[in-house]
Design a protein around this motif. Structure first.
Motif, PDB file in Angstrom:
ATOM      1  N   ARG A 194      65.659  33.165  49.474  1.00 28.93           N
ATOM      2  CA  ARG A 194      65.331  32.095  48.536  1.00 28.93           C
ATOM      3  C   ARG A 194      63.826  31.863  48.478  1.00 28.93           C
ATOM      4  O   ARG A 194      63.308  31.391  47.471  1.00 28.93           O
ATOM      5  N   ARG A 195      63.111  32.220  49.545  1.00 29.55           N
ATOM      6  CA  ARG A 195      61.666  32.018  49.586  1.00 29.55           C
ATOM      7  C   ARG A 195      60.910  33.084  48.812  1.00 29.55           C
ATOM      8  O   ARG A 195      59.953  32.789  48.111  1.00 29.55           O
ATOM      9  N   ARG A 196      61.308  34.375  49.012  1.00 28.44           N
ATOM     10  CA  ARG A 196      60.609  35.470  48.319  1.00 28.44           C
ATOM     11  C   ARG A 196      61.450  36.745  48.413  1.00 28.44           C
ATOM     12  O   ARG A 196      62.456  36.785  49.104  1.00 28.44           O
ATOM     13  N   GLU A 197      60.984  37.802  47.726  1.00 30.17           N
ATOM     14  CA  GLU A 197      61.651  39.106  47.772  1.00 30.17           C
ATOM     15  C   GLU A 197      61.456  39.758  49.134  1.00 30.17           C
ATOM     16  O   GLU A 197      60.402  39.624  49.748  1.00 30.17           O
ATOM     17  N   HIS A 198      62.502  40.486  49.558  1.00 32.34           N
ATOM     18  CA  HIS A 198      62.434  41.252  50.803  1.00 32.34           C
ATOM     19  C   HIS A 198      63.185  42.558  50.622  1.00 32.34           C
ATOM     20  O   HIS A 198      64.150  42.628  49.856  1.00 32.34           O
ATOM     21  N   THR A 199      62.767  43.578  51.355  1.00 35.66           N
ATOM     22  CA  THR A 199      63.551  44.805  51.450  1.00 35.66           C
ATOM     23  C   THR A 199      64.517  44.654  52.617  1.00 35.66           C
ATOM     24  O   THR A 199      64.351  43.773  53.470  1.00 35.66           O
ATOM     25  N   ALA A 200      65.513  45.536  52.686  1.00 35.38           N
ATOM     26  CA  ALA A 200      66.457  45.504  53.803  1.00 35.38           C
ATOM     27  C   ALA A 200      65.738  45.776  55.121  1.00 35.38           C
ATOM     28  O   ALA A 200      66.074  45.186  56.150  1.00 35.38           O
ATOM     29  N   LEU A 201      64.742  46.638  55.087  1.00 36.46           N
ATOM     30  CA  LEU A 201      63.979  46.943  56.290  1.00 36.46           C
ATOM     31  C   LEU A 201      63.222  45.710  56.793  1.00 36.46           C
ATOM     32  O   LEU A 201      63.209  45.417  57.997  1.00 36.46           O
ATOM     33  N   GLU A 202      62.611  44.965  55.892  1.00 36.96           N
ATOM     34  CA  GLU A 202      61.916  43.738  56.275  1.00 36.96           C
ATOM     35  C   GLU A 202      62.883  42.731  56.875  1.00 36.96           C
ATOM     36  O   GLU A 202      62.585  42.101  57.901  1.00 36.96           O
ATOM     37  N   PRO A 243      70.362  45.638  62.929  1.00 39.78           N
ATOM     38  CA  PRO A 243      70.262  46.954  62.289  1.00 39.78           C
ATOM     39  C   PRO A 243      70.259  46.843  60.762  1.00 39.78           C
ATOM     40  O   PRO A 243      70.893  45.957  60.179  1.00 39.78           O
ATOM     41  N   GLN A 244      69.564  47.751  60.112  1.00 43.13           N
ATOM     42  CA  GLN A 244      69.465  47.753  58.652  1.00 43.13           C
ATOM     43  C   GLN A 244      70.849  47.890  58.012  1.00 43.13           C
ATOM     44  O   GLN A 244      71.130  47.263  56.997  1.00 43.13           O
ATOM     45  N   LYS A 245      71.719  48.675  58.615  1.00 38.53           N
ATOM     46  CA  LYS A 245      73.073  48.844  58.084  1.00 38.53           C
ATOM     47  C   LYS A 245      73.823  47.512  58.072  1.00 38.53           C
ATOM     48  O   LYS A 245      74.568  47.214  57.139  1.00 38.53           O
ATOM     49  N   GLU A 246      73.597  46.699  59.078  1.00 39.66           N
ATOM     50  CA  GLU A 246      74.224  45.383  59.137  1.00 39.66           C
ATOM     51  C   GLU A 246      73.684  44.474  58.031  1.00 39.66           C
ATOM     52  O   GLU A 246      74.412  43.658  57.465  1.00 39.66           O
ATOM     53  N   VAL A 247      72.393  44.616  57.715  1.00 43.01           N
ATOM     54  CA  VAL A 247      71.795  43.839  56.626  1.00 43.01           C
ATOM     55  C   VAL A 247      72.522  44.141  55.317  1.00 43.01           C
ATOM     56  O   VAL A 247      72.862  43.229  54.558  1.00 43.01           O
TER      57      VAL A 247
END
Length: 112
Positions: free
Chosen positions: A21-29, A37-41
């Motif tokens: 809600r604050r800003r854009e993010h990648t799964a890695l971030e 883990p990224q897979k869990e994201v």
């Protein structure tokens, strides 16, 4: 209450929603911030995508883009980053970015 204490009491999905809600993010971030883990994201994002609509919010993605030929994956529905570009077969793909947008306020129609 300290922000760290508040974050510790939230579920992983609540923390993800607050970050998005604050800003854009990648799964890695997101995986780095939450230390999961990224897979869990990706699993959490899939659930969040379905649940935020009920809260009148909008889950948005910025499509992945090939860094070699600039092909944009506009029609892709999956939340994971593609492995290879269909045009040039390049593997240098920019990650998708995710965010949650609040809907614009609904005018009350002049009713008092």
């Amino acid at each position: 209450m300290e922000p760290a204490d508040e974050r510790a009491r939230q579920t992983t999905r609540q923390q993800l929603i607050n970050l998005l809600r604050r800003r854009e993010h990648t799964a890695l971030e997101l995986s780095a911030v939450l230390r999961i883990p990224q897979k869990e994201v990706y699993d959490h994002l899939d659930h969040i995508r379905r649940s935020v609509a009920a809260q009148r919010m909008k889950f948005q993605t910025q499509p992945a883009r090939c860094l070699e030929c600039n092909y944009v994956f506009r029609k892709r529905q999956r939340l994971t980053t593609p492995g290879r570009c269909p045009c040039c077969r390049g593997e240098h793909i920019q990650d998708l970015k995710y965010r949650i947008a609040q809907p614009p306020p609904v005018p009350d129609g002049g009713r008092d």
